[in-house]
Write an enzyme that holds these catalytic residues in place. Structure first.
Site, PDB file in Angstrom:
ATOM      1  N   LYS A 165     -10.025   1.648  -7.828  1.00 42.98           N
ATOM      2  CA  LYS A 165      -9.781   0.219  -7.805  1.00 42.98           C
ATOM      3  C   LYS A 165      -9.924  -0.303  -6.375  1.00 42.98           C
ATOM      4  CE  LYS A 165      -6.658  -1.176  -5.749  1.00 42.98           C
ATOM      5  NZ  LYS A 165      -6.028  -1.002  -4.438  1.00 42.98           N
ATOM      6  N   HIS A 195      -3.771   3.855  -9.291  1.00 47.03           N
ATOM      7  CA  HIS A 195      -2.827   4.969  -9.081  1.00 47.03           C
ATOM      8  C   HIS A 195      -1.400   4.609  -9.484  1.00 47.03           C
ATOM      9  CE1 HIS A 195      -1.836   3.118  -5.162  1.00 47.03           C
ATOM     10  NE2 HIS A 195      -0.725   3.822  -5.220  1.00 47.03           N
ATOM     11  N   HIS A 257      -2.633  -3.405  -9.462  1.00 46.66           N
ATOM     12  CA  HIS A 257      -1.279  -2.851  -9.596  1.00 46.66           C
ATOM     13  C   HIS A 257      -0.290  -3.836 -10.225  1.00 46.66           C
ATOM     14  CE1 HIS A 257      -2.979   0.254  -7.235  1.00 46.66           C
ATOM     15  NE2 HIS A 257      -2.669  -0.192  -6.044  1.00 46.66           N
ATOM     16  N   LYS A 356       2.232  -7.283   2.809  1.00 46.29           N
ATOM     17  CA  LYS A 356       2.294  -6.222   3.825  1.00 46.29           C
ATOM     18  C   LYS A 356       3.220  -6.670   4.945  1.00 46.29           C
ATOM     19  CE  LYS A 356      -1.870  -3.757   2.786  1.00 46.29           C
ATOM     20  NZ  LYS A 356      -1.331  -2.609   2.045  1.00 46.29           N
TER      21      LYS A 356
HETATM   22  C1  BG6 Z   1      -3.380   0.758  -2.639  1.00 44.91           C
HETATM   23  C2  BG6 Z   1      -3.722  -0.394  -1.759  1.00 44.91           C
HETATM   24  O1  BG6 Z   1      -4.040   0.663  -3.866  1.00 44.91           O
HETATM   25  O2  BG6 Z   1      -1.981   0.776  -2.864  1.00 44.91           O
HETATM   26  C3  BG6 Z   1      -2.963  -0.319  -0.454  1.00 44.91           C
HETATM   27  O3  BG6 Z   1      -5.128  -0.390  -1.519  1.00 44.91           O
HETATM   28  C4  BG6 Z   1      -1.485  -0.189  -0.700  1.00 44.91           C
HETATM   29  O4  BG6 Z   1      -3.224  -1.456   0.358  1.00 44.91           O
HETATM   30  C5  BG6 Z   1      -1.204   0.932  -1.693  1.00 44.91           C
HETATM   31  O5  BG6 Z   1      -0.847   0.082   0.540  1.00 44.91           O
HETATM   32  C6  BG6 Z   1       0.241   0.949  -2.094  1.00 44.91           C
HETATM   33  O6  BG6 Z   1       0.491   2.081  -2.883  1.00 44.91           O
HETATM   34  P1  BG6 Z   1       1.918   2.760  -2.911  1.00 44.91           P
HETATM   35  O7  BG6 Z   1       1.758   3.860  -3.897  1.00 44.91           O
HETATM   36  O8  BG6 Z   1       2.208   3.230  -1.508  1.00 44.91           O
HETATM   37  O9  BG6 Z   1       2.875   1.698  -3.342  1.00 44.91           O
END
Ligand code: BG6
Length: 511
Positions: A165, A195, A257, A356
């Site tokens: 993604k 993920h 997400h 962020k």
């Molecule tokens: C990724 C994004 O898919 O997910 C990132 O591209 C982000 O920018 C990350 O930091 C966050 O994933 P997690 O698992 O750390 O919450």
């Protein structure tokens, strides 16, 4: 005595594990020495290896077009494991066995004359194996890679392709990529990763909803006032300026997400816990999202960009400073008021936010119930505060249910809010959710349940595109927020206009 169903479950699990262990496969990671491969995929494969979940005859190819990387693939992989395994998991003996699985592949993904014949030679005699092509590259080579794989007859009936993604940049580019892949692979062979779906904590959302009649009975507009979904991050650009400054938070986090979490929290119970049924229900949600278009965008969305600030007592630069381009109008924060126009969720707002460089790292879902229909307590006794269920997905997996109870510290008739707290992380010692490990093993085993269907991608872009388009027209100012804060003030106003406020699990304001 152990209940029979538990024994059966254990037997099934063991059989599954044996199946995975005994099935040799070829995994080809395109972009094998790139960031994703080294940071996430290799550590996940190593973890799976430690758990005996990878067949010892399996082959893991790391493709590269750099001669240096090709010649030093073992060193590169070992260094990555040292750097990115987080729990002191590196073991020299295990590594010496694991490294036998890894092979370099010298390949140019945009030139069929560079390395492809040698690749074919390495695959000869292995046609019966499950073959997993993992595109850990930028999307601009997806098309040519699929084309070359087909031209060189490398796509067998047992082949699968895994893509990352965000798929594409907007609806059109996503459609182009999907159409291109569909020329060479069937939909069943295409594994689109998000993920978040590989996190055990995210799957627990389904377990909570669909195996507790307590919640599911109340899960609708009759009882729920609104829902908040937040993914807050402390990290900034993390060296990904090239990608991030083109994507922004909307494409990077919301399109995938956040919308996936929204789907899992709001979808109808699937008839079965399999890919087809779950995907069908998610697609229905995405299609029921009320479009946010034209002037609705200003009323229902907030976009922000971080300024310099302090996080965990450390000064951090602004986005612009980190990027080195003072013209960037890319958002690092998004808040949205969304609606799902269906029977279950009619008029229930879903507030989504992500950003962020925020105060804390957390991912949380808040289900705010409605007020009791009739209050029998006097003002002096206290006002009942509506129930609230907070599900924290990270950093810890916790659940908190806010209830009202009699104040036991006094003989008077007084009520007060109390919390039921459940911490899955401390309850399950050694609990660690490694999303990529889970998803890689699923892709290897050919289980598509936790992957995204083409129609989900399309529907998500269809909803997201008009918002980005309106932003692009420049009618929505980019709100500044200080790094280390909870985001721009405008995001608070988005809720305060509805007489609501953002809530997190640490929120003690009403206790
Ligand atoms: C990724 C994004 O898919 O997910 C990132 O591209 C982000 O920018 C990350 O930091 C966050 O994933 P997690 O698992 O750390 O919450």
């Amino acid at each position: 005595m152990v209940p029979v169903f538990l024994v059966i479950h254990e037997v099934k699990r063991t059989i599954n594990e044996i199946l995975i262990m005994n099935k040799a496969f070829d995994l080809i990671i395109f972009g094998g020495t790139g960031d994703l491969s080294l940071r996430k995929l290799l550590p996940s494969l190593y973890r799976a290896f430690l758990e005996n979940k990878l067949d010892r005859q399996a082959r893991i190819f790391l493709s590269t077009r750099k001669p240096d990387d090709y010649n030093n693939i073992s060193d590169i992989a070992e260094k990555a494991l040292h750097e990115f395994l987080t729990y002191n998991e590196f073991d020299q003996t295990q590594w010496s066995l694991f490294k036998d699985l890894i092979q370099p592949l010298f390949l140019d993904l945009s030139d069929i004359d560079k390395g492809w014949d040698e690749f074919v030679a390495q695959m000869e005699g292995y046609d019966d194996r499950d073959r997993i092509f993992y595109l850990a590259t930028t999307p601009n080579v997806y098309g040519s890679t699929c084309e070359f794989l087909s031209e060189k007859s490398l796509i067998t009936p047992n082949s699968r392709i895994v893509v990352e993604k965000p798929l594409g940049f907007d609806l059109q580019s996503a459609e182009e990529i999907n159409a291109k892949m569909a020329q060479y692979f069937t939909e069943d062979q295409i594994y689109r990763i998000d993920h978040y779906l590989g996190k055990e904590t995210v799957q627990n959302l389904m377990a909570l909803r669909f195996s507790n009649s307590l919640f599911e009975q109340l899960w609708n507009a009759n009882n729920i006032d609104h829902i908040q979904i937040s993914i807050n991050e402390q990290v900034g650009l993390e060296g990904r300026a090239g990608f991030y400054d083109k994507a922004g938070a909307m494409r990077d986090m919301v399109q995938n997400h956040l919308l996936q979490l929204l789907c899992l929290i709001s979808m109808e119970p699937p008839a079965k816990l399999d890919a087809e049924n779950i995907r069908e229900e998610k697609i229905k949600v995405l299609k029921s999202l009320r479009p946010i278009i034209d002037e609705m965008v200003e009323k229902n969305t907030v976009r922000g960009q971080y300024q310099a600030g302090t996080i965990n007592e450390k000064n951090v630069p602004s986005y612009i400073e980190e990027l080195g381009n003072d013209k960037s109008q890319i958002e690092t924060y998004v808040a949205i008021r969304a609606h799902i126009d269906n029977w279950r969720w009619s008029r229930v707002p879903f507030y989504l936010r992500t950003g962020k460089r925020l105060k804390r790292r957390s991912a949380e879902i808040v289900i705010q119930f409605k007020e009791v229909s009739h209050n029998i307590y006097s003002k002096e006794a206290g006002t009942p505060i509506p129930n609230r269920l907070i599900i924290q997905l990270q950093p810890e997996e916790r659940m908190q249910l806010k209830l009202m109870a009699k104040d036991m510290n006094t003989l008077e008739t007084k009520i007060k809010p109390v919390s039921l707290n459940l911490n899955f992380t401390t309850e399950n010692e050694g609990f660690r959710s490694f999303a990529y490990k889970r998803l890689l093993l699923d892709a290897i085993a050919g289980n598509p349940t936790l992957f995204i269907h083409r129609d989900e991608v399309t529907s998500a872009w269809r909803w997201v595109d008009p918002i980005i388009e309106q932003w692009r027209k420049g009618q929505q100012p980019l709100q500044a927020y200080e790094a280390g804060s909870w985001g721009p003030e405008a995001a608070n106003e988005l809720l305060s206009k509805d007489n609501r406020h953002w809530i997190d699990i640490e929120d003690r304001s009403e206790d």
